[in-house]
Design an enzyme around this catalytic site. Sequence first.
Site, mmCIF file in Angstrom:
data_model
loop_
_atom_site.group_PDB
_atom_site.id
_atom_site.type_symbol
_atom_site.label_atom_id
_atom_site.label_comp_id
_atom_site.label_asym_id
_atom_site.label_seq_id
_atom_site.Cartn_x
_atom_site.Cartn_y
_atom_site.Cartn_z
ATOM 1 N N GLY A 40 22.377 86.941 10.297
ATOM 2 C CA GLY A 40 21.258 86.353 11.023
ATOM 3 C C GLY A 40 20.212 87.418 11.272
ATOM 4 O O GLY A 40 20.535 88.578 11.531
ATOM 5 N N LEU A 43 15.750 87.094 16.541
ATOM 6 C CA LEU A 43 15.521 88.136 17.541
ATOM 7 C C LEU A 43 16.766 88.981 17.757
ATOM 8 O O LEU A 43 16.702 90.204 17.769
ATOM 9 C CB LEU A 43 15.090 87.508 18.866
ATOM 10 C CG LEU A 43 13.651 87.001 18.892
ATOM 11 C CD1 LEU A 43 13.357 86.343 20.230
ATOM 12 C CD2 LEU A 43 12.672 88.129 18.640
ATOM 13 N N ALA A 44 17.913 88.326 17.914
ATOM 14 C CA ALA A 44 19.136 89.082 18.191
ATOM 15 C C ALA A 44 19.580 89.859 16.955
ATOM 16 O O ALA A 44 19.874 91.058 17.037
ATOM 17 C CB ALA A 44 20.247 88.128 18.650
ATOM 18 N N ARG A 330 14.184 72.262 33.061
ATOM 19 C CA ARG A 330 14.181 71.370 31.904
ATOM 20 C C ARG A 330 15.131 70.186 32.024
ATOM 21 O O ARG A 330 14.774 69.066 31.663
ATOM 22 C CB ARG A 330 14.571 72.174 30.671
ATOM 23 C CG ARG A 330 13.528 73.181 30.327
ATOM 24 C CD ARG A 330 13.939 74.049 29.182
ATOM 25 N NE ARG A 330 12.808 74.894 28.828
ATOM 26 C CZ ARG A 330 12.822 75.809 27.881
ATOM 27 N NH1 ARG A 330 13.928 76.013 27.188
ATOM 28 N NH2 ARG A 330 11.762 76.519 27.614
ATOM 29 N N HIS A 401 17.217 70.958 21.918
ATOM 30 C CA HIS A 401 16.349 72.103 21.716
ATOM 31 C C HIS A 401 17.109 73.419 21.630
ATOM 32 O O HIS A 401 16.845 74.256 20.792
ATOM 33 C CB HIS A 401 15.374 72.137 22.894
ATOM 34 C CG HIS A 401 14.567 73.364 23.004
ATOM 35 N ND1 HIS A 401 13.783 73.804 21.965
ATOM 36 C CD2 HIS A 401 14.418 74.275 23.987
ATOM 37 C CE1 HIS A 401 13.185 74.922 22.324
ATOM 38 N NE2 HIS A 401 13.557 75.245 23.535
#
Lengths: 637, 251
Positions: A40, A43-44, A330, A401
Amino acid sequence: MELDAKIPEGPIAEKWDQHRFEMKLVNPANKRKHEVIVVGSGLAGASAAASMAELGYDVKCFCFQDSPRRAHSIAAQGGINAAKNYQNDGDSVFRLFYDTVKGGDFRSREANVHRLAQVSVNIIDQCVAQGVPFAREYGGLLSNRSFGGAQVSRTFYARGQTGQQLLLGAYQALQRQIGAGKVKMVPRSELLEIVIIEGAARGIVVRDLVTGEISSHCADAVCLATGGYANVFYLSTNAMNSNVTATYRAYKKGAFFANPCYTQIHPTCIPVSGDHQSKLTLMSESLRNDGRVWVPKNAGDTRPPDRIPESERDYYLERKYPSFGNLVPRDIASRNAKEVCDAGHSVVPGGHGVYLDFADAIGRLGQKTIEERYGNLFEMYERITGDNPYRTPMKIYPAPHYTMGGLWVDYNLMSTIPGLHVLGEANFSDHGANRLGASALMQGLADGYFVIPYTIGHYLATSKLEKVDTGHAAFRDAEREVREKTDRLLEIRGRRTVDDFHRELGRIMWNNCGMSRNKAGLEKALEEIPRLREEFWKDVRVLGASESINQSLEKAGRVADFLEFGEILCHDALDREESCGAHFREEHQTEEGEALRHDEDYTYVSAWEYKGVGNAPALHKEHLEFENVHLATRSYK
Amino acid sequence: MKLKLHIWRQTSQDAPGAFADYELDDVSPDMSFLEMLDVLNERLILDEQEPVVFDNDCREGICGACGMVINGHPHGPQKLTTTCQLHMRKFRDGDELWIEPWRAKAFPVLRDLMVDRSALDRIIEVGGYVSVNTGGVPDANAIPIGKGVADLSMDAAACIGCGACVAACPNASASLFTAAKITHLGVLPQGEIERNTRVQEMVAQMDEEAFGHCTNHGECDAACPKGISVDFIARMNRDFVRGVTREPITR
């Protein structure tokens, strides 16, 4: 198996510093001898791969996209939180920690969350040093906004493209290491198996998505940063190719899956327009800072919005939650939208939409200010719907999401398989039952830049790892399994397309395990999913060959995993006989319809162990201790 | 609405390609362009034909994965819009569409509408960054940056790396892509340190990847879905001259 979270001793604010000292180090001259695989490049993943390469480790990074810059972190719009207190409004590390634990409805691990809040300040420094063009004030200092239910302004942003800019920062750091020969980047390749040797994760098997070649890669440690599983619902705001395969295959190899039922439904997405819908588009929730949510007071009112007078509008969030109004978290915003639509107040045909109205803000601040704040979002909305939100209210509805659940990890981000580390959305660690806005970017970068570079060293320095290569029988076996599964998919040649099965799974999941859940629905889903899975393996049609680009084959493998994974999600939702955060069980609500937690019985992390396809997974519990934040009922009234 | 489609089909990089003709007769104006292709693909599969291969992922116009030339326009006829954000209401009943991959020497076609854009990554690899390691950086507010400068930097940083600029350029130049990164970093104090060398490295790599040169057609600016300005190319050229005179590099 006893779950040991390995939380360091000592007062909360000192745990991480103390732990950093106590962890063993790898001699600088030896780091290059350790190979680390990162799967992957969001960001991480990108930040982890770059940072570990900078330290001297020999890193191999894999992604299924054609370039690491395209990982789905790029689509995050709103911002990133950090406890900088640049606005002098009372923020602090402890407040960010407190807000995150409370926002997660007291189902996260205190020590992890505190560390997250602590390193949040370093993230902003790092990103600015990389050249991330955050928004600034006229005096040249960084600008902040209040976001998603926070009462302080701690969110840093780059127009409506914060995820893009942060990812480009990490991507550029990664490209720099690729250029320096410290990272070998393998794009357009998909993880299909994790290889375990003598109990430790020692490599992966991937399929080259261009040539179809199956290859093995070995390492001393494996880091999964493969994102979340919201596409189990078929329609979600995730990218088309986001999937659960990497984490699910790790689960089948013995990694526990934690809290899968915590799936976040984002309140501000563009409603479904028809059967052709392939994904849902999110409108940043920063829009709720200036937009007012409403529906007609009378059910079934089909007048256009400008014909409905103020007195016949129900600004239901402002009415029910006067102190937070449109900025409630949310889960609360989403559930209330569902409630008013289920009661017949929807503003779109099909019954799933509410208004988000900017008329007041435009009147108060002028169109120019609104354009500066949300211009690109308004344009995107108009491109998709054909409506101009400066003139007519937006129509929005909640959509899946983000997934708070993920592989169980200890404080060092290591799963129950030694050597298998899990970062970012792919793990479960920091957001509890509900993630606050602008906290996903923070967690992805915290894990990659500031946690794994330390904890990976400790693992490598304290483990005795035999030298292995890809000739090992375990790699051969894994490759054979991958080939067999691929061949099986191509041999079925049934009557239904992969998408057709995915859509049906999505319907089962959304209807029975979506925004609100009940026992009967979950049990029904647990009957329907195995039936659908069986049909899939008999009747799916995947054309073409495995030795070339074959997007249907890629999709089929991912959907096959979703068809097994969906069951764990339902099992978890069924087990959790309470409502907390994003998990709402209809049987457990207050008289006012708010979520009702049962702390005495459910203050634990559910970690599920694989017991074979179709068998119920085994539940392991990590009990959560709250020493610094008192368990309280969340109230946003 | 009804559409007549001519889509470029090519089974592999070395195989010859050709247009294949398809007809769709129930396209909804609310569909995105890629959803229209999804519908076509599902039909092809049910008809025992292999679906059309194309890159796509976020479908929100930000990941840069998608892109095809539609009736001669990279990303289609709508300004400032990626293929995935283009909706069928922009077309009319009975329209005839010619759909092709990006065409450039530096972007070999892998299959159908999918091309290899890794050359763009290699341009970034040689200098499209600020050379800072993780940790040990100053406080984020230690260096104030004027709002105008930050905004200019952000205008350039908005590039999504889709490659439409290359597809639009008669020379298949990657100047707009390269100039956008040079500007994003070069105008910031953080990027100033390596400003002279970065531009030389990146331009040299662009040449090496077989992208053409800029001859001021401006097609890239017109095709860019993110509105990246051709002005940045002028800035890159100026930086290049500045760089080679002040701090020349040997490669």
